[in-house]
Design a protein around this motif. Sequence first.
Motif, PDB file in Angstrom:
ATOM      1  N   ARG A 139      65.561  31.660  38.578  1.00 34.38           N
ATOM      2  CA  ARG A 139      67.004  31.491  38.823  1.00 34.38           C
ATOM      3  C   ARG A 139      67.808  32.191  37.732  1.00 34.38           C
ATOM      4  NH1 ARG A 139      66.429  25.288  40.045  1.00 34.38           N
ATOM      5  NH2 ARG A 139      65.970  25.394  42.255  1.00 34.38           N
ATOM      6  N   ASN A 140      69.024  32.553  38.068  1.00 30.67           N
ATOM      7  CA  ASN A 140      69.981  33.139  37.135  1.00 30.67           C
ATOM      8  C   ASN A 140      69.567  34.502  36.586  1.00 30.67           C
ATOM      9  OD1 ASN A 140      71.676  30.849  37.352  1.00 30.67           O
ATOM     10  ND2 ASN A 140      70.364  29.778  35.900  1.00 30.67           N
ATOM     11  N   LEU A 141      68.806  35.269  37.365  1.00 31.79           N
ATOM     12  CA  LEU A 141      68.573  36.654  36.968  1.00 31.79           C
ATOM     13  C   LEU A 141      69.911  37.377  36.957  1.00 31.79           C
ATOM     14  CD1 LEU A 141      65.328  37.555  38.922  1.00 31.79           C
ATOM     15  CD2 LEU A 141      65.626  37.668  36.455  1.00 31.79           C
ATOM     16  N   SER A 142      70.035  38.328  36.071  1.00 32.02           N
ATOM     17  CA  SER A 142      71.288  39.058  35.925  1.00 32.02           C
ATOM     18  C   SER A 142      71.673  39.762  37.217  1.00 32.02           C
ATOM     19  CB  SER A 142      71.148  40.081  34.796  1.00 32.02           C
ATOM     20  OG  SER A 142      72.298  40.880  34.724  1.00 32.02           O
ATOM     21  N   GLU A 143      72.915  39.653  37.582  1.00 28.57           N
ATOM     22  CA  GLU A 143      73.437  40.377  38.749  1.00 28.57           C
ATOM     23  C   GLU A 143      73.790  41.815  38.394  1.00 28.57           C
ATOM     24  OE1 GLU A 143      73.702  39.398  41.945  1.00 28.57           O
ATOM     25  OE2 GLU A 143      72.688  37.541  41.392  1.00 28.57           O
ATOM     26  N   SER A 144      74.063  42.070  37.098  1.00 31.74           N
ATOM     27  CA  SER A 144      74.527  43.400  36.697  1.00 31.74           C
ATOM     28  C   SER A 144      73.431  44.266  36.086  1.00 31.74           C
ATOM     29  CB  SER A 144      75.676  43.269  35.700  1.00 31.74           C
ATOM     30  OG  SER A 144      75.243  42.563  34.556  1.00 31.74           O
ATOM     31  N   GLU A 145      72.329  43.662  35.670  1.00 30.46           N
ATOM     32  CA  GLU A 145      71.260  44.439  35.051  1.00 30.46           C
ATOM     33  C   GLU A 145      69.937  44.149  35.754  1.00 30.46           C
ATOM     34  OE1 GLU A 145      69.239  45.120  30.673  1.00 30.46           O
ATOM     35  OE2 GLU A 145      71.013  43.883  30.835  1.00 30.46           O
ATOM     36  N   PRO A 146      69.349  45.165  36.381  1.00 33.93           N
ATOM     37  CA  PRO A 146      68.105  44.943  37.121  1.00 33.93           C
ATOM     38  C   PRO A 146      66.902  44.860  36.180  1.00 33.93           C
ATOM     39  CG  PRO A 146      68.711  47.234  37.233  1.00 33.93           C
ATOM     40  CD  PRO A 146      69.831  46.538  36.516  1.00 33.93           C
ATOM     41  N   PRO A 147      65.782  44.347  36.667  1.00 38.31           N
ATOM     42  CA  PRO A 147      64.553  44.398  35.886  1.00 38.31           C
ATOM     43  C   PRO A 147      64.228  45.852  35.533  1.00 38.31           C
ATOM     44  CG  PRO A 147      64.270  42.979  37.787  1.00 38.31           C
ATOM     45  CD  PRO A 147      65.579  43.684  37.961  1.00 38.31           C
ATOM     46  N   SER A 148      63.604  46.043  34.368  1.00 36.33           N
ATOM     47  CA  SER A 148      63.310  47.390  33.897  1.00 36.33           C
ATOM     48  C   SER A 148      61.963  47.422  33.203  1.00 36.33           C
ATOM     49  CB  SER A 148      64.374  47.855  32.892  1.00 36.33           C
ATOM     50  OG  SER A 148      65.660  47.822  33.454  1.00 36.33           O
ATOM     51  N   ILE A 149      61.293  48.557  33.287  1.00 37.87           N
ATOM     52  CA  ILE A 149      60.072  48.769  32.530  1.00 37.87           C
ATOM     53  C   ILE A 149      60.430  49.625  31.320  1.00 37.87           C
ATOM     54  CG2 ILE A 149      57.824  49.914  32.495  1.00 37.87           C
ATOM     55  CD1 ILE A 149      57.411  49.005  35.355  1.00 37.87           C
ATOM     56  N   TYR A 150      59.982  49.183  30.150  1.00 40.48           N
ATOM     57  CA  TYR A 150      60.225  49.900  28.904  1.00 40.48           C
ATOM     58  C   TYR A 150      58.914  50.494  28.413  1.00 40.48           C
ATOM     59  CZ  TYR A 150      64.899  47.942  28.447  1.00 40.48           C
ATOM     60  OH  TYR A 150      66.216  47.615  28.648  1.00 40.48           O
ATOM     61  N   ILE A 151      58.955  51.762  28.030  1.00 39.49           N
ATOM     62  CA  ILE A 151      57.820  52.454  27.432  1.00 39.49           C
ATOM     63  C   ILE A 151      58.218  52.751  25.998  1.00 39.49           C
ATOM     64  CG2 ILE A 151      56.358  54.498  27.524  1.00 39.49           C
ATOM     65  CD1 ILE A 151      57.117  54.680  30.521  1.00 39.49           C
ATOM     66  N   MET A 152      57.445  52.210  25.038  1.00 33.90           N
ATOM     67  CA  MET A 152      57.820  52.315  23.626  1.00 33.90           C
ATOM     68  C   MET A 152      56.679  52.901  22.801  1.00 33.90           C
ATOM     69  SD  MET A 152      59.630  48.636  23.191  1.00 33.90           S
ATOM     70  CE  MET A 152      59.397  47.698  24.682  1.00 33.90           C
ATOM     71  N   SER A 153      57.049  53.566  21.737  1.00 34.98           N
ATOM     72  CA  SER A 153      56.045  54.126  20.842  1.00 34.98           C
ATOM     73  C   SER A 153      55.375  53.010  20.044  1.00 34.98           C
ATOM     74  CB  SER A 153      56.697  55.133  19.896  1.00 34.98           C
ATOM     75  OG  SER A 153      57.641  54.486  19.082  1.00 34.98           O
ATOM     76  N   PRO A 154      54.155  53.270  19.589  1.00 34.71           N
ATOM     77  CA  PRO A 154      53.475  52.262  18.764  1.00 34.71           C
ATOM     78  C   PRO A 154      54.330  51.922  17.541  1.00 34.71           C
ATOM     79  CG  PRO A 154      51.995  54.070  19.307  1.00 34.71           C
ATOM     80  CD  PRO A 154      53.362  54.467  19.775  1.00 34.71           C
ATOM     81  N   GLY A 155      54.368  50.672  17.183  1.00 38.02           N
ATOM     82  CA  GLY A 155      55.133  50.248  16.015  1.00 38.02           C
ATOM     83  C   GLY A 155      56.597  49.971  16.294  1.00 38.02           C
ATOM     84  N   PHE A 156      57.080  50.305  17.489  1.00 37.76           N
ATOM     85  CA  PHE A 156      58.497  50.110  17.786  1.00 37.76           C
ATOM     86  C   PHE A 156      58.925  48.655  17.585  1.00 37.76           C
ATOM     87  CE2 PHE A 156      61.984  48.991  20.610  1.00 37.76           C
ATOM     88  CZ  PHE A 156      62.941  49.913  20.233  1.00 37.76           C
ATOM     89  N   LEU A 157      58.082  47.721  17.997  1.00 39.13           N
ATOM     90  CA  LEU A 157      58.445  46.311  17.909  1.00 39.13           C
ATOM     91  C   LEU A 157      58.457  45.805  16.470  1.00 39.13           C
ATOM     92  CD1 LEU A 157      56.470  44.967  20.985  1.00 39.13           C
ATOM     93  CD2 LEU A 157      58.903  45.522  20.826  1.00 39.13           C
ATOM     94  N   ASP A 158      57.888  46.572  15.551  1.00 37.43           N
ATOM     95  CA  ASP A 158      57.897  46.192  14.133  1.00 37.43           C
ATOM     96  C   ASP A 158      59.083  46.791  13.380  1.00 37.43           C
ATOM     97  OD1 ASP A 158      55.491  44.808  14.502  1.00 37.43           O
ATOM     98  OD2 ASP A 158      54.332  46.643  14.179  1.00 37.43           O
TER      99      ASP A 158
END
Length: 129
Positions: A57-76
Amino acid sequence: MDEIDETVRGLDGSLRLLDSLEALRLRLAPEVIVRLALPFEAVASLDLDAPDLRLMRNLSESEPPSIYIMSPGFLDTPHDREEYRLPYSETPWGERFTAEYVCGRSLYERERGWEYSKTVWVNLRQPSN
């Protein structure tokens, strides 16, 4: 990969996206980070209650689900976000996936009194060696 399919809603729709996530994961180098973002409606204050993934419930109406591809270490990488993070102990999609709820906003957003974003990040479970 943004705006995959604005018609994807609910648990069944998210399963289709997770199939895409798995297929993409197989085509990329193992160190590349591939994640599915399920954005929920923004809120006025930090929300410590993670969404129920079975109800979606309450998924965003203005922003759809998205797949993100990130370089190693990005989350750090250091960031300026104030945020609350909560991993789910299980997901409705089975043991292949992990999920984490994140509610937060950046320093820029905070200074302007903007709302907090709410996102569930879905990852493929790393195979154990």
